[in-house]
Scaffold this motif. Sequence first.
Motif, mmCIF file in Angstrom:
data_model
loop_
_atom_site.group_PDB
_atom_site.id
_atom_site.type_symbol
_atom_site.label_atom_id
_atom_site.label_comp_id
_atom_site.label_asym_id
_atom_site.label_seq_id
_atom_site.Cartn_x
_atom_site.Cartn_y
_atom_site.Cartn_z
ATOM 1 N N PHE A 73 0.497 -1.582 0.102
ATOM 2 C CA PHE A 73 -0.190 -0.107 0.216
ATOM 3 C C PHE A 73 0.881 1.242 -0.508
ATOM 4 C CE2 PHE A 73 0.822 0.093 4.328
ATOM 5 C CZ PHE A 73 1.212 0.725 4.796
ATOM 6 N N THR A 74 -0.134 2.386 -0.224
ATOM 7 C CA THR A 74 0.987 3.695 -0.329
ATOM 8 C C THR A 74 -0.311 4.525 -0.414
ATOM 9 O OG1 THR A 74 2.565 5.480 -1.152
ATOM 10 C CG2 THR A 74 0.637 4.363 -3.154
ATOM 11 N N THR A 75 0.486 5.361 0.854
ATOM 12 C CA THR A 75 -0.719 6.910 0.559
ATOM 13 C C THR A 75 -0.352 8.178 -0.218
ATOM 14 O OG1 THR A 75 0.221 7.521 2.769
ATOM 15 C CG2 THR A 75 -0.899 5.965 3.050
ATOM 16 N N ASN A 76 -1.946 8.837 -0.679
ATOM 17 C CA ASN A 76 -1.890 10.256 -1.759
ATOM 18 C C ASN A 76 -1.030 9.434 -2.882
ATOM 19 O OD1 ASN A 76 -3.519 11.497 0.288
ATOM 20 N ND2 ASN A 76 -1.264 11.816 1.129
ATOM 21 N N PHE A 77 0.297 10.687 -2.642
ATOM 22 C CA PHE A 77 0.843 10.323 -4.284
ATOM 23 C C PHE A 77 2.541 10.192 -4.033
ATOM 24 C CE2 PHE A 77 -2.472 13.699 -3.898
ATOM 25 C CZ PHE A 77 -3.563 12.596 -5.501
ATOM 26 N N ASN A 78 2.675 9.002 -2.891
ATOM 27 C CA ASN A 78 3.946 8.933 -2.405
ATOM 28 C C ASN A 78 4.143 7.562 -3.784
ATOM 29 O OD1 ASN A 78 6.209 7.992 -1.427
ATOM 30 N ND2 ASN A 78 5.826 7.698 0.642
ATOM 31 N N GLN A 79 5.210 7.403 -3.583
ATOM 32 C CA GLN A 79 6.514 6.479 -4.774
ATOM 33 C C GLN A 79 6.398 5.541 -3.990
ATOM 34 O OE1 GLN A 79 5.324 6.844 -8.322
ATOM 35 N NE2 GLN A 79 4.722 8.766 -7.853
ATOM 36 N N ASN A 80 6.548 5.873 -2.942
ATOM 37 C CA ASN A 80 6.794 4.278 -1.731
ATOM 38 C C ASN A 80 6.173 3.785 -1.985
ATOM 39 O OD1 ASN A 80 10.184 5.696 -1.982
ATOM 40 N ND2 ASN A 80 9.628 6.985 -0.359
ATOM 41 N N TRP A 81 6.485 2.143 -2.123
ATOM 42 C CA TRP A 81 5.455 1.168 -0.861
ATOM 43 C C TRP A 81 5.284 0.950 -0.318
ATOM 44 C CZ3 TRP A 81 0.312 0.039 -3.747
ATOM 45 C CH2 TRP A 81 0.192 0.813 -5.138
ATOM 46 N N PHE A 82 4.589 0.144 1.230
ATOM 47 C CA PHE A 82 4.619 -0.101 1.609
ATOM 48 C C PHE A 82 4.246 -2.297 1.831
ATOM 49 C CE2 PHE A 82 4.757 3.520 3.134
ATOM 50 C CZ PHE A 82 6.188 4.117 3.444
ATOM 51 N N PRO A 83 5.079 -2.547 2.765
ATOM 52 C CA PRO A 83 4.804 -4.226 2.528
ATOM 53 C C PRO A 83 3.051 -4.200 3.464
ATOM 54 C CG PRO A 83 6.772 -4.055 4.009
ATOM 55 C CD PRO A 83 5.954 -2.825 2.988
ATOM 56 N N ILE A 84 2.471 -4.932 2.590
ATOM 57 C CA ILE A 84 1.427 -5.387 3.652
ATOM 58 C C ILE A 84 1.394 -6.435 4.914
ATOM 59 C CG2 ILE A 84 -1.419 -6.156 4.315
ATOM 60 C CD1 ILE A 84 -1.525 -4.146 1.618
ATOM 61 N N LYS A 85 1.828 -6.838 5.728
ATOM 62 C CA LYS A 85 2.419 -8.382 6.294
ATOM 63 C C LYS A 85 1.761 -8.419 6.861
ATOM 64 C CE LYS A 85 7.066 -5.558 7.005
ATOM 65 N NZ LYS A 85 8.302 -5.054 7.922
ATOM 66 N N LYS A 86 0.187 -8.253 7.374
ATOM 67 C CA LYS A 86 -0.451 -8.658 8.787
ATOM 68 C C LYS A 86 -1.972 -9.091 7.890
ATOM 69 C CE LYS A 86 0.905 -6.045 12.546
ATOM 70 N NZ LYS A 86 0.606 -5.052 13.727
ATOM 71 N N LEU A 87 -1.990 -8.627 6.784
ATOM 72 C CA LEU A 87 -3.022 -9.134 5.270
ATOM 73 C C LEU A 87 -3.124 -11.029 5.596
ATOM 74 C CD1 LEU A 87 -5.942 -8.077 4.733
ATOM 75 C CD2 LEU A 87 -4.881 -7.595 2.316
ATOM 76 N N PRO A 88 -4.276 -11.294 5.881
ATOM 77 C CA PRO A 88 -4.646 -12.941 6.120
ATOM 78 C C PRO A 88 -4.295 -12.632 4.067
ATOM 79 C CG PRO A 88 -5.967 -12.119 7.791
ATOM 80 C CD PRO A 88 -5.414 -10.556 7.068
ATOM 81 N N LYS A 89 -3.743 -14.346 4.155
ATOM 82 C CA LYS A 89 -4.040 -14.768 2.550
ATOM 83 C C LYS A 89 -5.702 -14.606 2.148
ATOM 84 C CE LYS A 89 0.209 -16.594 2.544
ATOM 85 N NZ LYS A 89 1.101 -17.046 1.519
ATOM 86 N N LYS A 90 -6.454 -15.090 3.100
ATOM 87 C CA LYS A 90 -7.843 -14.814 2.698
ATOM 88 C C LYS A 90 -7.914 -14.079 2.354
ATOM 89 C CE LYS A 90 -9.854 -14.819 6.786
ATOM 90 N NZ LYS A 90 -11.385 -15.426 8.306
ATOM 91 N N HIS A 91 -7.626 -12.519 2.531
ATOM 92 C CA HIS A 91 -7.849 -10.929 2.134
ATOM 93 C C HIS A 91 -7.347 -11.082 0.701
ATOM 94 C CE1 HIS A 91 -10.062 -10.711 5.293
ATOM 95 N NE2 HIS A 91 -9.701 -11.409 6.526
ATOM 96 N N HIS A 92 -6.417 -11.477 0.557
ATOM 97 C CA HIS A 92 -5.456 -11.007 -0.815
ATOM 98 C C HIS A 92 -6.696 -11.093 -1.663
ATOM 99 C CE1 HIS A 92 -1.555 -10.527 0.141
ATOM 100 N NE2 HIS A 92 -1.784 -11.403 1.445
ATOM 101 N N SER A 93 -6.991 -12.006 -1.973
ATOM 102 C CA SER A 93 -7.904 -12.284 -2.981
ATOM 103 C C SER A 93 -9.395 -11.361 -3.108
ATOM 104 C CB SER A 93 -9.054 -13.450 -3.278
ATOM 105 O OG SER A 93 -9.710 -14.337 -1.740
ATOM 106 N N LYS A 94 -9.240 -10.713 -2.242
ATOM 107 C CA LYS A 94 -10.789 -10.470 -2.185
ATOM 108 C C LYS A 94 -10.767 -8.541 -2.671
ATOM 109 C CE LYS A 94 -12.953 -12.347 2.014
ATOM 110 N NZ LYS A 94 -13.794 -12.044 3.185
ATOM 111 N N ILE A 95 -9.357 -8.663 -2.907
ATOM 112 C CA ILE A 95 -8.773 -7.239 -3.820
ATOM 113 C C ILE A 95 -9.241 -7.540 -5.494
ATOM 114 C CG2 ILE A 95 -6.676 -5.663 -4.471
ATOM 115 C CD1 ILE A 95 -5.724 -6.676 -1.734
ATOM 116 N N LYS A 96 -10.139 -6.471 -5.383
ATOM 117 C CA LYS A 96 -10.606 -6.463 -6.761
ATOM 118 C C LYS A 96 -9.421 -5.921 -7.656
ATOM 119 C CE LYS A 96 -15.433 -5.795 -5.073
ATOM 120 N NZ LYS A 96 -15.573 -7.242 -4.802
#
Length: 138
Positions: A73-96
């Motif tokens: 994820f990132t916020t606003n117009f930041n070019q730096n992306w941060f890892p999503i460490k805590k999102l359970p794998k079952k939620h990864h598939s919910k990103i459309k």
Amino acid sequence: MKRVLFLMLVLTVNQAIKSQDLEQHQWKNRLLLVFSKDKTSNDLTKQINILSKDKKGIEERKLIVYQFVKNSFTTNFNQNWFPIKKLPKKHHSKIKNFEVVLVGLDGGIKLRQTKIVSLEKLFTLIDGMPMRKRELKN
């Protein structure tokens, strides 16, 4: 129902953001959550390009843009992306493939769509909100 959807979204995304808490924005900021399968998505690129054309208008409306892809994820117009460490794998598939969600100051979902949102539509919707009208009066 909208409140329940928001809470589900907050709980899911809240786990995703490295120590970032979306609830901290309630009553302070509006949120535009942009979800995409990957960083190179044409829709994501177009949406961010549209939003970046009026950063001042976004700031005036107390709007913070969060971009989410499968593992980062990132916020606003930041070019730096941060890892999503805590999102359970079952939620990864919910990103459309692509989705835009506008969350108001009260935490309610004001817009949810799977198409790119124009600045005109976004600003008209925000400017029509009672709290925004009060902001403009003051």
